[in-house]
Design a protein around this motif. Structure first.
Motif, short mmCIF file in Angstrom:
data_model
loop_
_atom_site.label_atom_id
_atom_site.label_comp_id
_atom_site.label_asym_id
_atom_site.label_seq_id
_atom_site.Cartn_x
_atom_site.Cartn_y
_atom_site.Cartn_z
N MET B 1 1.02 -1.24 -0.13
CA MET B 1 0.15 0.12 0.36
C MET B 1 0.50 1.50 0.30
N ALA B 2 2.13 1.11 0.51
CA ALA B 2 2.86 2.25 0.67
C ALA B 2 3.94 1.95 -0.12
N GLU B 3 4.50 3.86 -1.13
CA GLU B 3 5.77 3.37 -1.91
C GLU B 3 5.99 4.78 -2.02
N LYS B 4 7.60 5.09 -2.43
CA LYS B 4 8.76 6.21 -2.00
C LYS B 4 8.36 7.43 -2.63
N ALA B 5 8.53 8.97 -2.04
CA ALA B 5 7.97 10.06 -2.61
C ALA B 5 8.33 10.78 -2.50
N SER B 6 9.39 11.90 -3.31
CA SER B 6 9.89 12.59 -3.14
C SER B 6 10.22 13.11 -1.91
N PRO B 7 11.10 13.53 -0.62
CA PRO B 7 10.86 14.14 0.53
C PRO B 7 9.66 15.73 0.78
N SER B 8 9.11 15.94 1.60
CA SER B 8 8.75 17.22 1.57
C SER B 8 8.38 17.62 3.29
N SER B 9 7.91 18.58 3.68
CA SER B 9 7.44 18.58 5.15
C SER B 9 7.12 17.18 5.77
N ASN B 10 6.28 17.51 6.88
CA ASN B 10 6.38 15.98 7.58
C ASN B 10 4.34 16.62 6.73
N SER B 11 4.12 16.24 5.91
CA SER B 11 3.22 15.64 5.69
C SER B 11 2.79 14.74 5.27
N ILE B 12 1.51 13.65 5.33
CA ILE B 12 0.89 12.77 5.44
C ILE B 12 1.05 12.76 2.80
N SER B 13 1.11 11.65 1.67
CA SER B 13 0.51 11.55 1.00
C SER B 13 -0.35 10.62 0.93
N LEU B 14 -1.81 11.09 0.13
CA LEU B 14 -2.80 10.17 0.45
C LEU B 14 -3.23 9.62 -1.40
N LYS B 15 -2.56 8.43 -1.84
CA LYS B 15 -3.44 8.75 -3.40
C LYS B 15 -4.45 8.19 -3.61
N THR B 16 -5.09 8.44 -4.18
CA THR B 16 -6.33 7.82 -4.43
C THR B 16 -6.63 7.52 -5.84
N VAL B 17 -8.01 6.62 -5.53
CA VAL B 17 -7.68 5.38 -6.73
C VAL B 17 -7.42 5.76 -8.09
N ILE B 28 -4.70 15.92 10.35
CA ILE B 28 -6.23 15.44 9.63
C ILE B 28 -5.61 13.90 9.19
N ALA B 29 -4.87 13.04 9.25
CA ALA B 29 -4.76 12.17 8.52
C ALA B 29 -4.52 11.39 9.73
N ASN B 30 -4.92 11.08 10.83
CA ASN B 30 -4.99 10.76 11.71
C ASN B 30 -6.32 10.19 12.15
N GLN B 31 -7.60 11.10 11.82
CA GLN B 31 -8.56 10.95 12.07
C GLN B 31 -9.30 10.23 10.94
N MET B 32 -8.38 9.95 10.26
CA MET B 32 -8.60 8.34 9.50
C MET B 32 -8.23 6.64 9.79
#
Lengths: 358, 159
Positions: B1-17, B28-32
């Motif tokens: 489910m997880a893959e690597k992306a270019s580093p940025s600030s401590n935000s979470i990257s979510l990829k939709t279908v 925000i991510a923690n509420q999911m």
């Protein structure tokens, strides 16, 4: 197609009557969901969040004119569910959609879910002598279970019965009490404890273990107070409402469990019926019914409509907000019609009872 | 489910279908609740794929999670009413599936309640059509079911 757990979430917010009479026939999966205890409990919990609560208006003079009210968008709305009360049948207690009734003709006690096709006849009482048939009983549901229990006080003893299990009344351990018990209806906290006020103390019963676990003092000196106070559950604590000054004003006490003390919470009265109702009322009786948030709901019986002594009296319901000190006629139930009416907090549910025939 | 992306600030990257990448704050991510365990183990280069969630749904979910705390306590009801106001039945159902999959705090109740309001007091046929449910009762089974659940009190007066 939505997954089943999502369907459960959706249906748990739907109205009870519609679920029973329509949603059940959508498909077998839905029928199976609606029949589970898990669903019935979830749906009932959610229905109980609604404000105002559901109500049952019982008329002891003409029982078959009694009716149910649902809470719809913040309003009381009468529903067309037929009352289980017929002539000679009286409601004693109601809990989580289940009604506990007494049929005088048959000298029979039964519990019924008025929506589902289920009722259960209660085994004969340990004794029938000198029972008022009302104050001595209460029905409660053991939290988070489908188990209902009835507690009964009679001639110095306390009894408990779990509906559908064992089929007999069990004497409560430590339940030998002075002949002082038959004074007030017990008050259920909704969790572990049932509070049973007597003339000398408030006895506490653990509803799981069915034993007396302690007692609290009264908020006042009984001998000095007449008429007697009313005990009602107020959100998260036990309240006692004591009339003063010939019942034109009242003191509301609340019990602090930790300090074991009652404290004066509010003094209320004198009520301005002219502002709330339009004109003066000649009150024959007054009685507090239940708390609804910051409002205490009470009823008064008036005989103003009487032209002859045999004309029936009427009942009017009011709500008094203890914070804003405002008295309002509860429009939807204020003029229920002729008779002696009692308003109950009652929210219909799909929680089923065991069968007598099983 | 997880893959690597270019580093940025401590935000979470979510990829939709449908392939869109959203950057959201850990709050925000923690509420999911479904992706909570993945956040703990992820660094800023991780992309979390969401199989049941389209970009439209995630946009709405983020709108809810950011907007609700910003609303005054007395304005929460109005915010929630506004949030669901313009959604079509199809959008509501799709969003409810996404919200149910992600287990979004508070939003499951709001969405389920909103859908319940659309179907309550509607006929059995309407509800079947709404959800695309096929009636699997035979006429005999349905008759039996109706008989079993007939009212105990038929309204006949004894007086």
């Amino acid at each position: 197609m939505l997954p089943e757990d999502i369907i459960i979430e959706i249906l748990s917010w739907a109205p009870t009557m519609w679920l029973h009479h329509h949603a059940r026939y959508v498909c077998k999966t839905w029928a199976a969901i609606i029949d589970t205890f898990h669903f019935a409990q979830l749906q009932h919990d959610r229905a109980c969040y609604s404000k105002p609560p559901g109500l049952y208006l019982s008329n002891s003079m003409l029982p078959n004119t009694s009716y149910f009210m649902d809470s719809v968008n913040g309003q009381f709305v009468r529903n067309d569910l037929v009352t289980p009360l017929t002539k000679g049948t009286y409601l004693i207690s109601t809990c989580d959609g289940i009604m506990f009734c007494n049929c005088n003709y048959l000298r029979e006690y039964f519990v019924v879910n008025p929506i589902l096709n289920c009722s259960f006849t209660i085994p004969p009482l340990p004794s029938l002598n000198g029972i008022s048939g009302f104050l001595e009983f209460t029905l409660i549901r053991v939290p988070h279970t489908a188990k209902f229990k009835i507690f009964f006080a009679h001639s110095n003893f306390l009894y408990g019965l779990t509906i559908g299990i064992g089929n007999s009344w069990k004497e409560i351990v430590g339940g030998k009490i002075e002949p002082r018990m038959r004074m007030w209806k017990p008050v259920y906290s909704g969790s572990n404890n049932l509070y049973w006020p007597t003339m000398e103390a408030v006895i506490v019963i653990d509803i799981y273990k069915e034993i007396i676990v302690g007692e609290y003092p009264l908020p006042y000196n009984y001998a000095l107070n007449y008429p007697s106070p009313k005990y009602l559950w107020m959100g998260n604590c036990l309240s006692s409402i004591v009339g003063t000054n010939h019942d034109t004003s009242f003191k509301i006490y609340v019990l602090d469990i930790d300090s074991r003390r009652w404290s004066l919470h509010r003094e209320i009265g004198t009520f301005d019926y002219v502002a709330a109702y339009g004109h003066e009322l000649t009150i024959t009786t007054m009685s507090f019914c239940f708390w609804m948030e910051d409002q205490i709901v009470f009823k008064i019986d008036v005989d103003e409509a009487r032209t002859t002594p045999i004309d029936p009296s009427t009942t009017i319901f009011f709500g008094y907000n203890i914070n804003t000190r405002q008295l309002t006629k509860i429009e939807a139930i204020a003029d229920a019609g002729e008779g002696f009416w009692i308003a109950w907090r009652h929210t219909n549910s799909l929680i089923s009872l065991p069968s007598n025939h099983a | 489910m997880a893959e690597k992306a270019s580093p940025s600030s401590n935000s979470i990257s979510l990829k939709t279908v449908d392939g869109k990448i959203f950057k959201v704050s850990p709050a925000i991510a923690n509420q999911m609740l479904t992706i909570q365990p993945l956040i703990k183990d992820s660094d800023s280069s991780t992309i979390i794929s969401l199989p049941d969630v389209a970009a439209f749904h995630l946009t709405k979910i983020i709108e809810y999670l950011e907007g609700k705390p910003a609303a005054a306590p007395s304005a929460v009801d109005a915010f929630e009413a506004q949030f669901v106001k313009d959604l079509s039945p199809e959008e509501l159902k799709g969003l409810l599936i996404a919200v149910g999959y992600l287990k979004v705090n508070g939003l499951v109740d709001l969405m389920a309640n909103t859908v319940a309001k659309l179907i309550e007091n509607k006929s059995v046929e309407y509800v079947r059509k709404f959800f695309g449910v096929v009636n699997d009762f035979t006429p005999a089974e349905e008759a039996k079911c109706r008989q079993e659940h007939a009212w105990a009190f038929d309204g006949v007066d004894e007086d």
